[in-house]
Design a protein around this motif. Structure first.
Motif: not given
Length: 246
Positions: A111-135
């Motif tokens: 279960s732990a391995r599966e969640f770590n894989l899902k976390i990476r997928e969740a973080l990798n599926q979004a992409a900004l068009n350009s690097k933006l500075k966020a506050a």
């Protein structure tokens, strides 16, 4: 094994990994996920004001705490009588290790391995068009933000933002004028419950800036929670991309 969790995101992770109400014997009042299961578990106080007598009455085999979220003196008092594991999560790699350790401890390695894989997928599926500075704002009166040595900073970076206050540490106080150079201002839903009225207040100073109320849990709840935030992050990035283009 009877476990008391002093950390909301770890309580959620325990259930996600497969533990039950029979094993999770105590929680804080801020441990709200999963709602259908935690409601049956005794509350031992808040993360900062633990009732030691309630924990002692439960006689847990293990207590799970966190360096940042819990009070050192209270945790040390518990260490005199119980086995206590104190977590310290600053990076996504720390979070990977946390889930691996919990998986081994409770024999939920798969279960732990599966969640770590899902976390990476969740973080990798979004992409900004350009690097933006966020506050990223976490508090009001005074305004407070996040520095580079925080988990929130790492999540911002993972989904493509640059923390505008990366030169600061922990959770510094700032002034409204300090936000002038940020491309995007994010107002978190927790710990301060920012609302649209707070966006409107800042809009009077910075009418042309992109400002968003963001889900604080998606950025600050380590453990398994991020695995469920892929669609949220993608929607957030799409909204920011559209605003910047506009």
């Amino acid at each position: 094994m009877k476990v008391v969790s002093l950390v909301p995101s770890i309580t959620e992770a325990l259930f996600d990994l497969g533990l039950t109400e029979h094993e999770v014997a105590g929680r804080t009042k801020f441990c709200i996920h999963p709602a259908g299961k935690v409601r049956h578990i005794p509350v031992i106080g808040g993360t900062k004001n633990i009732h030691l007598d309630r924990i002692r009455a439960l006689q847990p085999d293990l207590i799970l705490a966190n360096k940042e979220e819990n009070v050192k003196e209270q945790v040390e008092a518990l260490m005199a009588d119980f086995k206590v594991i104190v977590t310290d999560i600053e990076t996504v790699e720390d979070n990977d290790a946390l889930l691996e350790d919990l998986g081994k401890l409770f024999h939920k390695e798969e279960s732990a391995r599966e969640f770590n894989l899902k976390i990476r997928e969740a973080l990798n599926q979004a992409a900004l068009n350009s690097k933006l500075k966020a506050a990223y704002l976490i508090w009001k009166n005074p305004y407070m933000t996040v520095g580079s040595d925080t988990f929130i900073d790492k999540i911002l970076s993972e989904i493509g933002f640059e923390n505008f206050f990366k030169d600061r540490k922990r959770y510094p106080e700032i002034q409204v004028e300090d936000l002038a150079g940020a491309d995007v201002i994010m107002l978190s839903s927790e710990p301060f419950p920012f609302k649209e009225k707070h966006v409107e207040e800042l809009k009077t100073v910075y009418p042309d800036k992109t400002m968003l109320i963001v889900d604080g849990e998606a950025f600050s709840w380590y453990g398994t929670h991020i695995a469920k935030c892929g669609d949220y992050f993608k929607g957030l990035i799409d909204k920011v991309n559209a605003e910047v283009i506009k």
